[in-house]
Design an enzyme around this catalytic site. Structure first.
Site, PDB file in Angstrom:
ATOM      1  N   CYS A 195      -0.635  77.731  45.686  1.00 31.03           N
ATOM      2  CA  CYS A 195      -0.676  76.514  46.521  1.00 31.03           C
ATOM      3  C   CYS A 195       0.436  75.495  46.231  1.00 31.03           C
ATOM      4  O   CYS A 195       1.261  75.221  47.108  1.00 31.03           O
ATOM      5  CB  CYS A 195      -2.047  75.868  46.380  1.00 31.03           C
ATOM      6  N   LYS A 234      -4.378  68.482  54.075  1.00 28.59           N
ATOM      7  CA  LYS A 234      -4.402  69.533  53.041  1.00 28.59           C
ATOM      8  C   LYS A 234      -3.052  69.670  52.349  1.00 28.59           C
ATOM      9  O   LYS A 234      -2.954  69.692  51.121  1.00 28.59           O
ATOM     10  CB  LYS A 234      -4.796  70.871  53.670  1.00 28.59           C
TER      11      LYS A 234
HETATM   12  N1  LIG Z   1      -6.253  80.159  45.748  1.00 32.35           N
HETATM   13  C1  LIG Z   1      -6.636  78.921  45.896  1.00 32.35           C
HETATM   14  O1  LIG Z   1      -7.113  78.324  44.943  1.00 32.35           O
HETATM   15  C2  LIG Z   1      -6.532  78.215  47.244  1.00 32.35           C
HETATM   16  C3  LIG Z   1      -7.052  76.926  47.361  1.00 32.35           C
HETATM   17  C4  LIG Z   1      -6.989  76.276  48.573  1.00 32.35           C
HETATM   18  C5  LIG Z   1      -6.377  76.900  49.650  1.00 32.35           C
HETATM   19  N2  LIG Z   1      -5.851  78.140  49.515  1.00 32.35           N
HETATM   20  C6  LIG Z   1      -5.236  78.748  50.693  1.00 32.35           C
HETATM   21  O2  LIG Z   1      -6.123  79.737  51.191  1.00 32.35           O
HETATM   22  C7  LIG Z   1      -5.385  80.857  51.690  1.00 32.35           C
HETATM   23  C8  LIG Z   1      -5.814  82.114  50.969  1.00 32.35           C
HETATM   24  O3  LIG Z   1      -5.527  81.980  49.611  1.00 32.35           O
HETATM   25  P1  LIG Z   1      -6.068  83.015  48.537  1.00 32.35           P
HETATM   26  O4  LIG Z   1      -5.746  82.430  47.228  1.00 32.35           O
HETATM   27  O5  LIG Z   1      -7.460  83.397  48.811  1.00 32.35           O
HETATM   28  O6  LIG Z   1      -5.098  84.256  48.875  1.00 32.35           O
HETATM   29  P2  LIG Z   1      -5.266  85.764  48.378  1.00 32.35           P
HETATM   30  O7  LIG Z   1      -3.910  86.361  48.426  1.00 32.35           O
HETATM   31  O8  LIG Z   1      -6.051  85.806  47.108  1.00 32.35           O
HETATM   32  O9  LIG Z   1      -6.167  86.415  49.504  1.00 32.35           O
HETATM   33  C9  LIG Z   1      -5.722  86.690  50.782  1.00 32.35           C
HETATM   34  C10 LIG Z   1      -6.373  87.983  51.226  1.00 32.35           C
HETATM   35  O10 LIG Z   1      -6.073  88.176  52.604  1.00 32.35           O
HETATM   36  C11 LIG Z   1      -5.865  89.570  52.799  1.00 32.35           C
HETATM   37  N3  LIG Z   1      -5.143  89.797  54.052  1.00 32.35           N
HETATM   38  C12 LIG Z   1      -3.823  89.643  54.301  1.00 32.35           C
HETATM   39  N4  LIG Z   1      -3.552  89.951  55.581  1.00 32.35           N
HETATM   40  C13 LIG Z   1      -4.726  90.295  56.157  1.00 32.35           C
HETATM   41  C14 LIG Z   1      -5.094  90.706  57.460  1.00 32.35           C
HETATM   42  N5  LIG Z   1      -4.213  90.799  58.433  1.00 32.35           N
HETATM   43  N6  LIG Z   1      -6.396  91.000  57.678  1.00 32.35           N
HETATM   44  C15 LIG Z   1      -7.320  90.905  56.696  1.00 32.35           C
HETATM   45  N7  LIG Z   1      -7.029  90.498  55.440  1.00 32.35           N
HETATM   46  C16 LIG Z   1      -5.749  90.212  55.183  1.00 32.35           C
HETATM   47  C17 LIG Z   1      -5.094  89.991  51.568  1.00 32.35           C
HETATM   48  O11 LIG Z   1      -5.137  91.382  51.374  1.00 32.35           O
HETATM   49  C18 LIG Z   1      -5.847  89.214  50.483  1.00 32.35           C
HETATM   50  O12 LIG Z   1      -6.920  89.952  49.941  1.00 32.35           O
HETATM   51  C19 LIG Z   1      -3.925  80.489  51.523  1.00 32.35           C
HETATM   52  O13 LIG Z   1      -3.442  79.909  52.682  1.00 32.35           O
HETATM   53  C20 LIG Z   1      -3.951  79.459  50.421  1.00 32.35           C
HETATM   54  O14 LIG Z   1      -2.840  78.598  50.477  1.00 32.35           O
HETATM   55  C21 LIG Z   1      -5.930  78.821  48.346  1.00 32.35           C
END
Ligand SMILES: NC(=O)c1ccc[n+]([C@@H]2O[C@H](COP(=O)([O-])OP(=O)(O)OC[C@H]3O[C@@H](n4cnc5c(N)ncnc54)[C@H](O)[C@@H]3O)[C@@H](O)[C@H]2O)c1
Length: 441
Positions: free
Chosen positions: A272, A218
């Site tokens: 990311c 990843k």
């Molecule tokens: N955004 C993308 O396109 C994408 C693509 C692939 C991978 N990722 C990976 O996926 C993961 C999430 O990314 P995202 O874009 O959805 O992030 P985001 O910030 O949009 O969402 C994360 C959510 O987790 C919540 N959160 C934080 N701590 C928490 C806890 N202890 N308990 C419950 N909820 C909690 C936050 O409030 C938030 O709503 C990251 O590691 C990112 O690198 C993201």
């Protein structure tokens, strides 16, 4: 909390983190027939989901409708109460995993989520980490916390995998459904268990491997993209020096078999690409010194500063003094037609001009209410009386802008094009001072 749903024969899946990844995953699993409980720490997100509304704005084809559908069917609920993990079939964790200023992973959200899951973990549950993480995080950080908090043994009493997410903003549901996925288990049984779950929502191939390999895959796939963009950006600098158009070069390079050069631009943003290369490298360097990956990061980080240099050159050329000048930053989201502003390249540009005491108005058709930023959705308010329009994001709205209208509204006709939105010759013909990334100046 366990009685959130009435039908106990249906498998319950808990999705932790209702962000860009969590919302589409939760909706897709609910649509596949699971009873899904989303957990988040932000009450407004919980409230929205429980009303059948998506907390994600911007163009996300099908997501609003799907969320409404599964909410109406009573298969998706949200809470902040981790007791729903007790006896769940699967718990999927997809919280943010940023890096700090020194490029060290910040796992506070991950550790907090894993701790709460561990406290409520029962035998037989599958735990999946979908968040992007540095190699070895599943086995060295996640597994010990889960085992310590639950008193259970990973791979024997509960299943544990890293199944990195591949979605991209703007095509979240499409990517989730169609793309192949890597499932990295702490053991084979865990990987096989996760495959059973994912085949309900993923049409692409499911490749099974170990968790460290999945973590490396990843972070490597995003690092690969970041370095490719860095190549395009370096070539953009070179083409500016040569007085030629990098977009023409890129198009013609790609006529050669096997070449798929990417586009240069105003900078790389999002949650990311700016941090995943650092996650990949985290803990490395014991037997070799990585060079290409950090250099690529630095090239990409330089692009917003290059945009600033182009703007300042154009202002000087037009004899505009910074005192009383107005700059319009066009686009605050990091990617077109989205409301995602994380690590937006617009920010260093805005900061620079504000530090110099120059008035900055920011326009974005999708982003709303970012504290302390001062943002308008009204295009006329942004470009009206401006001395320079700096195009950072390739929103569709900008592609259709009429140059004549822009010319009438601006005080000084300067366009800084960070996304190849405009034809250089046409702009100059209309009377603009035009400077674009990778173009002749
Ligand atoms: N955004 C993308 O396109 C994408 C693509 C692939 C991978 N990722 C990976 O996926 C993961 C999430 O990314 P995202 O874009 O959805 O992030 P985001 O910030 O949009 O969402 C994360 C959510 O987790 C919540 N959160 C934080 N701590 C928490 C806890 N202890 N308990 C419950 N909820 C909690 C936050 O409030 C938030 O709503 C990251 O590691 C990112 O690198 C993201």
């Amino acid at each position: 909390m366990l009685s959130m749903f009435s039908d106990f024969s249906v498998k319950r899946v808990v999705v932790v983190g209702l962000g860009y990844v969590g919302v589409p995953v939760a909706c897709s699993l609910a649509d596949a027939g699971f009873e899904v409980v989303g957990i988040d720490v932000i009450q407004s997100k919980i409230d929205m989901i429980n009303k059948g509304e998506s907390p994600i704005k911007g163009k996300e084809p099908g997501l609003d409708e799907l969320l409404k559908k599964v909410h109406k069917a009573g298969r998706l609920k949200a809470t902040d109460d981790y007791s729903v993990c007790e006896g769940a079939y699967a718990v999927l964790i997809m919280v943010e995993t940023p890096v700090d200023r020194d490029n060290v992973p910040r796992y506070e959200a991950l550790k907090s989520a894993v701790t709460s899951v561990g406290e409520n973990l029962k035998k037989g549950t599958l735990v999946v980490i979908e968040s992007t993480i540095a190699p070895r995080t599943t086995t060295d950080i996640v597994q010990p916390i889960l085992e310590h908090k639950s008193g259970l043994k990973g791979g024997e009493d509960f299943y544990l995998v890293h199944c990195p997410e591949r979605v991209a903003v703007g095509v979240l549901l499409k990517n989730l459904k169609e793309l192949d996925r890597i499932i990295g288990g702490i053991n084979e049984a865990s990987a096989k268990k996760a495959k059973e779950l994912y085949k309900n929502i993923v049409k692409g191939k499911l490749y099974l491997t170990d968790s460290i390999t999945a973590e490396a895959v990843k972070t490597a796939e995003n690092t690969y993209r970041d370095t490719q963009i860095a190549f395009a950006n370096e070539l953009a600098y070179l083409c500016e020096e040569l007085g030629i158009d990098v977009f023409e070069v890129q198009k013609l390079v790609n006529t050669s078999p096997g070449r798929q050069m990417l586009l240069p631009g105003a900078g790389v943003g999002g949650h990311c690409l700016p941090k995943d290369p650092w996650l990949l490298l985290y803990g490395s360097g014991k037997t070799f010194q990585p060079k290409l990956i950090p250099t690529s990061r630095h090239i990409n980080d330089s692009m917003p500063h290059h945009m600033v240099s182009l703007a300042e050159e154009a202002l000087t050329q037009s004899k505009i003094s910074p005192h009383g000048a107005k700059v319009a930053v066009m686009g605050y989201a990091f990617v077109e037609d989205s409301d995602d502003v994380r690590n937006t390249p617009a920010l260093p540009i805005i900061d620079h001009f504000r530090r110099r005491g120059i008035e900055v108005v920011i326009h974005d058709p999708f982003v709303k209410g970012v504290e302390g930023i001062g943002l308008t959705k009204n295009l006329n308010d942004a470009v009206g009386g401006a001395d320079c329009a700096i195009f950072v994001t390739a929103h569709s709205r900008y592609k259709n802008l009429k140059l004549k209208n822009l010319l009438q509204k601006m005080r000084t006709p300067i366009i800084i094009d960070g996304r190849n939105l405009f034809d250089r010759k046409k702009c100059i013909k209309e009377g603009f001072v035009y400077k674009g990334v990778g173009k002749k100046h």
